[in-house]
Design a protein around this motif. Structure first.
Motif, PDB file in Angstrom:
ATOM      1  N   GLY A 142      23.248  -6.273  18.544  1.00  0.00           N
ATOM      2  CA  GLY A 142      24.223  -5.192  18.460  1.00  0.00           C
ATOM      3  C   GLY A 142      25.325  -5.248  19.499  1.00  0.00           C
ATOM      4  O   GLY A 142      26.007  -4.244  19.738  1.00  0.00           O
ATOM      5  N   LYS A 143      25.541  -6.404  20.112  1.00  0.00           N
ATOM      6  CA  LYS A 143      26.540  -6.514  21.175  1.00  0.00           C
ATOM      7  C   LYS A 143      27.947  -6.123  20.727  1.00  0.00           C
ATOM      8  O   LYS A 143      28.734  -5.594  21.502  1.00  0.00           O
ATOM      9  CB  LYS A 143      26.563  -7.942  21.718  1.00  0.00           C
ATOM     10  N   ILE A 144      28.283  -6.416  19.473  1.00  0.00           N
ATOM     11  CA  ILE A 144      29.622  -6.055  18.980  1.00  0.00           C
ATOM     12  C   ILE A 144      29.530  -5.019  17.867  1.00  0.00           C
ATOM     13  O   ILE A 144      30.453  -4.844  17.071  1.00  0.00           O
ATOM     14  CB  ILE A 144      30.416  -7.300  18.526  1.00  0.00           C
ATOM     15  N   GLY A 145      28.396  -4.331  17.803  1.00  0.00           N
ATOM     16  CA  GLY A 145      28.234  -3.251  16.840  1.00  0.00           C
ATOM     17  C   GLY A 145      27.980  -3.734  15.425  1.00  0.00           C
ATOM     18  O   GLY A 145      27.463  -4.831  15.198  1.00  0.00           O
ATOM     19  N   THR A 146      28.358  -2.916  14.480  1.00  0.00           N
ATOM     20  CA  THR A 146      28.211  -3.245  13.071  1.00  0.00           C
ATOM     21  C   THR A 146      29.300  -4.226  12.661  1.00  0.00           C
ATOM     22  O   THR A 146      30.490  -3.980  12.905  1.00  0.00           O
ATOM     23  CB  THR A 146      28.308  -1.977  12.199  1.00  0.00           C
ATOM     24  N   ILE A 147      28.909  -5.332  12.052  1.00  0.00           N
ATOM     25  CA  ILE A 147      29.889  -6.359  11.677  1.00  0.00           C
ATOM     26  C   ILE A 147      30.718  -5.879  10.490  1.00  0.00           C
ATOM     27  O   ILE A 147      30.190  -5.381   9.499  1.00  0.00           O
ATOM     28  CB  ILE A 147      29.193  -7.690  11.323  1.00  0.00           C
ATOM     29  N   ARG A 148      32.024  -6.050  10.614  1.00  0.00           N
ATOM     30  CA  ARG A 148      32.965  -5.610   9.571  1.00  0.00           C
ATOM     31  C   ARG A 148      33.594  -6.777   8.812  1.00  0.00           C
ATOM     32  O   ARG A 148      33.696  -6.746   7.593  1.00  0.00           O
ATOM     33  CB  ARG A 148      34.069  -4.747  10.196  1.00  0.00           C
ATOM     34  N   HIS A 149      34.036  -7.799   9.550  1.00  0.00           N
ATOM     35  CA  HIS A 149      34.673  -8.922   8.859  1.00  0.00           C
ATOM     36  C   HIS A 149      34.625 -10.174   9.717  1.00  0.00           C
ATOM     37  O   HIS A 149      34.387 -10.116  10.934  1.00  0.00           O
ATOM     38  CB  HIS A 149      36.115  -8.599   8.450  1.00  0.00           C
TER      39      HIS A 149
END
Length: 330
Positions: A142-149
């Motif tokens: 989860g270092k960069i949160g929820t992946i979007r693109h």
């Protein structure tokens, strides 16, 4: 402890450093035979690498009772043929990437191996490299949160070795490789994204030959959608002014940037503006960590992360984006 005795079909350049020595250095592994159609080259490889046996016929190697498992390191055009021969002989298969010329061929390979209860592994070795496992760890943690693109860009200059129409490298001859440099290189990035983010379910794109220097495509752009809703885009061009290699995985709390090839640092940028870089160099024999997972699975001591099923998914993505170009080239 049992030793897995390997035979290599196609002891060419990729086996000199990247993979071949790994079969000798990995625990519980031995390289006992190699094959190349040119008998002199097969013998030369065997002597230089201290391999006991060499062959110029693949079936002779496959049927050698001392060979437990086979690494197929030929161009993709013969992957299906040799995989089926190995499966029918009851020999586990480790096949180079891309898995085959087409998704249809991949499915045939999977089916025959399943029928004969033979495991099928595909050489998408980034799934076991520490550098790429760190990227997966950062994302899963989860270092960069929820992946979007995600966005992938790879471009190279045109190389003079493609000027000779009579002696073109097989990597740009679609009947041997399945396509061009895109197929040879992009499959690594696409497979790693499958490993980290899950399967891609939809692909749209364009493939063209801008220079028309060889039969294969030299430029590909695509958008894709993962099963979990993550969006992706990519551009691969082999007619540019310089080399550039970067992939970005973007979340709602930051992004990770990395190169698919080489030892460049992994860059992390967080939403609060902080930045971090992590350097993890690849091993000399770059396939060895993955080969060790294959051996562990064959010995019943672990599970390898790249099988025929996952490898075929990457070939499906490639087929989808090249579909129109292949039709137009017939």
């Amino acid at each position: 402890m049992k030793i897995i005795k390997w035979g290599i079909i196609g002891c060419g350049n990729v086996t000199e450093v990247k993979s071949g020595p790994a079969f000798q250095k990995a625990p519980n592994s031995a390289l006992v035979a190699v094959m190349r159609r040119d008998a002199a080259l097969a013998e030369d490889y065997a002597k230089r690498h201290n391999v006991p046996k060499w062959y110029s016929n693949a079936e002779d190697l496959i049927n050698d009772p001392e060979v437990d498992a086979v690494y197929i390191a030929t161009p993709p055009s013969s992957h299906k043929e040799y995989t089926i021969l190995c499966a029918k002989a009851g020999k586990p298969v480790y096949v180079e990437k891309p898995m085959a010329l087409t998704f249809e061929e991949c499915n045939e390979m999977i089916s025959v191996c399943k029928e004969h209860n033979v495991p099928l592994f595909v050489a998408y070795y980034r799934r076991s490299l520490p550098r790429f496992l760190k990227i997966k760890e950062l994302i899963d943690g989860g270092k960069i949160g929820t992946i979007r693109h995600v966005n992938c860009v790879l471009y190279h200059p045109f190389e003079t070795r493609y000027d000779d129409e009579i002696n073109l490298p097989w990597t740009v001859l679609p009947h041997i490789s399945g396509g061009g440099i895109f197929v040879d290189l992009a499959c690594h990035t696409l497979d790693f994204l499958d490993f980290v983010l899950g399967p891609i379910k939809s692909v749209r794109g364009h493939a063209t030959s801008q220079l028309k220097a060889y039969p294969a495509e030299d430029s590909v752009s695509m958008s894709f959608l993962f099963e979990n809703g993550i969006h992706g885009s990519g551009l691969w061009n082999f007619t540019s002014f310089e080399r550039y290699d970067n992939a970005e995985i973007v979340g709602d709390k930051g992004k990770i940037s990395f190169s698919t090839f080489g030892n460049d640092p992994i860059h992390i940028q967080y939403a609060n503006g902080e930045k971090e870089s992590i350097t993890i160099e690849n091993p000399l024999h770059i396939q060895q960590p993955f080969i060790e997972t294959v051996i562990a699975e064959l010995l019943g001591e672990g599970v390898s992360p790249s099988k025929g099923t996952s490898g075929s998914r990457t070939t499906w993505v490639i087929d989808e984006v090249l579909k129109e170009f292949r039709e137009a080239s017939k």
